[in-house]
Design a protein around this motif. Structure first.
Motif, short mmCIF file in Angstrom:
data_model
loop_
_atom_site.label_atom_id
_atom_site.label_comp_id
_atom_site.label_asym_id
_atom_site.label_seq_id
_atom_site.Cartn_x
_atom_site.Cartn_y
_atom_site.Cartn_z
N LEU A 248 -7.43 -60.60 -8.21
CA LEU A 248 -7.09 -59.36 -8.92
C LEU A 248 -5.96 -59.64 -9.90
CD1 LEU A 248 -7.10 -56.28 -6.55
CD2 LEU A 248 -9.00 -57.55 -7.53
N ASN A 249 -6.10 -59.12 -11.10
CA ASN A 249 -5.05 -59.31 -12.10
C ASN A 249 -4.99 -58.06 -12.98
OD1 ASN A 249 -3.03 -61.01 -13.12
ND2 ASN A 249 -4.31 -61.53 -14.87
N HIS A 250 -4.01 -58.04 -13.93
CA HIS A 250 -3.87 -56.87 -14.80
C HIS A 250 -3.77 -55.62 -13.91
CE1 HIS A 250 -4.82 -53.88 -17.94
NE2 HIS A 250 -4.53 -54.81 -18.83
N LEU A 251 -2.83 -55.69 -12.96
CA LEU A 251 -2.71 -54.65 -11.95
C LEU A 251 -2.08 -53.40 -12.55
CD1 LEU A 251 -1.41 -56.84 -8.98
CD2 LEU A 251 -3.77 -56.27 -9.59
N VAL A 252 -2.68 -52.26 -12.23
CA VAL A 252 -2.16 -50.94 -12.62
C VAL A 252 -2.14 -50.08 -11.36
CG1 VAL A 252 -2.53 -48.86 -14.00
CG2 VAL A 252 -3.02 -51.12 -14.99
N PRO A 253 -0.98 -49.72 -10.80
CA PRO A 253 0.33 -50.19 -11.29
C PRO A 253 0.67 -51.56 -10.70
CG PRO A 253 0.62 -48.69 -9.45
CD PRO A 253 -0.86 -48.81 -9.66
N ALA A 254 1.54 -52.28 -11.41
CA ALA A 254 1.95 -53.60 -10.93
C ALA A 254 3.37 -53.58 -10.38
CB ALA A 254 1.87 -54.61 -12.07
N ASP A 255 4.08 -52.50 -10.65
CA ASP A 255 5.50 -52.51 -10.30
C ASP A 255 5.92 -51.21 -9.61
OD1 ASP A 255 5.09 -50.98 -12.53
OD2 ASP A 255 6.32 -52.20 -13.87
N ASP A 256 5.01 -50.67 -8.80
CA ASP A 256 5.33 -49.51 -7.97
C ASP A 256 5.64 -50.04 -6.56
OD1 ASP A 256 5.29 -47.34 -6.23
OD2 ASP A 256 3.75 -46.27 -7.37
N PRO A 257 6.90 -49.93 -6.11
CA PRO A 257 7.26 -50.52 -4.81
C PRO A 257 6.47 -49.94 -3.64
CG PRO A 257 9.06 -49.15 -5.69
CD PRO A 257 8.05 -49.28 -6.78
N LEU A 258 5.88 -48.77 -3.86
CA LEU A 258 5.13 -48.16 -2.76
C LEU A 258 3.68 -48.65 -2.70
CD1 LEU A 258 6.44 -44.48 -2.56
CD2 LEU A 258 7.21 -46.54 -1.37
N ILE A 259 3.26 -49.40 -3.72
CA ILE A 259 1.90 -49.98 -3.67
C ILE A 259 2.07 -51.48 -3.42
CG2 ILE A 259 -0.29 -50.31 -4.89
CD1 ILE A 259 0.36 -47.37 -4.37
N THR A 260 1.85 -51.87 -2.19
CA THR A 260 2.11 -53.25 -1.78
C THR A 260 0.84 -54.09 -1.85
OG1 THR A 260 1.57 -52.81 0.52
CG2 THR A 260 3.85 -52.39 -0.16
N GLU A 261 1.01 -55.40 -1.64
CA GLU A 261 -0.16 -56.29 -1.62
C GLU A 261 -1.15 -55.84 -0.54
OE1 GLU A 261 0.54 -60.40 -2.46
OE2 GLU A 261 -0.90 -61.02 -0.93
#
Ligand SMILES: [Zn+2]
Ligand SMILES: [Zn+2]
Length: 302
Positions: A248-261
């Motif tokens: 997976l790449n071009h993640l949306v969102p990529a920098d939301d701390p509540l959305i983890t790996e």
């Protein structure tokens, strides 16, 4: 030509969209070393730094591919080539991009004419205008070289029409990049049995949180849904294509701390059970063992 160490894919920039935030990931760019070739795919902000941090000399880049002209994929094309040039570039670089790429390059050259001319005179450098060749491509065969064939498939990324998934094929590996696209079934045929599929992805919860934060949330969400792919649908494409490894790449969102790996993995696992890696800046995938990413080489983004 690549040095020793084997073929590899390095995710240089893993976020979708052009914004950057403190400590966060960079917009889209990847480095591909395969078939004896050293290739950059997409040139989002930070690509030059990313190549250098991956241990690769900028002047050794041989091929650059731009999937479409959204700025999170092309903003640093000119600066990448210029910095390669001031780092000692002597051999030609071929840049493949969609219609309009020549104009992007011409505009960059015009904006830097003072610096370029003075360095040629003052430092005796070769003329960058003769070292870089822009080739605008469309669907079908894009590039053919010893042990490397590159083909393109037009994907569905409205309102952009010139947007292409790219397939890189050597005698050992087939690597496919989705570019930016909404769920697009023909991509699964294009990527059939690929060793690695690098696909863009959105997380539904993250998109809701993202659009709730912005003033024009409804419109933003409509745009995202029409032109990008939710993670579960990315899994469907990988399953249809029976790829060996989904990245997976071009993640949306990529920098939301509540959305983890773990959240990304949970979304994908509803539709795809095969080998899976969630992209992050500096992630290295050893293509000689594409089914198992080499964890020792993975570098967490800050
Ligand atoms: Zn994008
Ligand atoms: Zn785009």
């Amino acid at each position: 030509m690549t040095g020793q160490g084997g073929d590899r894919l390095v995710i240089l920039g893993s976020k979708g969209g052009p914004a950057i935030r403190p400590g966060g990931p960079s917009p889209t760019a990847s480095l591909l070393e395969m078939g004896g070739h050293r290739i950059v795919v997409d040139c989002g902000l930070g690509v030059s730094r990313g190549v250098v941090e991956a241990g690769v000399a900028l002047a050794s880049i041989e091929l650059v591919f731009v999937t479409h002209l959204h700025s999170d994929h092309v903003l640093e094309l000119g600066p990448l080539l210029h910095t390669a040039w001031t780092s000692g570039l002597k051999s030609p670089v071929i840049v493949y991009g969609p219609e309009g790429t020549q104009a992007v390059w011409n505009g960059f050259l015009a904006s830097l004419a003072y610096d370029i001319d003075i360095r040629i005179l003052d430092e005796g450098r070769p003329d960058i205008r003769r070292l870089v060749e822009i080739r605008e491509y469309g669907e079908g065969l894009v590039h053919s070289a010893p042990d490397l064939t590159v083909t393109a498939l037009r994907v569905d990324h409205p309102p952009v029409t010139e947007c292409f998934a790219l397939k890189f094929k050597s005698s050992m590996q087939t690597i496919v990049f989705s570019s930016d696209t909404t769920f697009f079934k023909p991509l699964s045929e294009f990527a059939l049995a690929a060793d690695v599929l690098v696909h863009e992805a959105m997380h539904p919860l993250g998109v809701d949180r993202l659009t709730a934060r912005t003033g024009n949330g409804t419109r933003l969400k409509a745009h995202l849904l029409a032109s990008h792919t939710m993670a579960a649908d990315v899994g469907r494409i990988a399953a249809f294509a029976e790829v060996d490894h989904l990245v997976l790449n071009h993640l949306v969102p990529a920098d939301d701390p509540l959305i983890t790996e773990a959240d990304w993995v949970a979304e994908i696992r509803s539709t795809w059970q095969g080998p899976l890696t969630i992209g992050r800046d500096g992630l290295v995938i050893n293509l000689s063992r594409a089914e198992e990413p080499d964890m020792s080489e993975q570098r967490k983004s800050a």
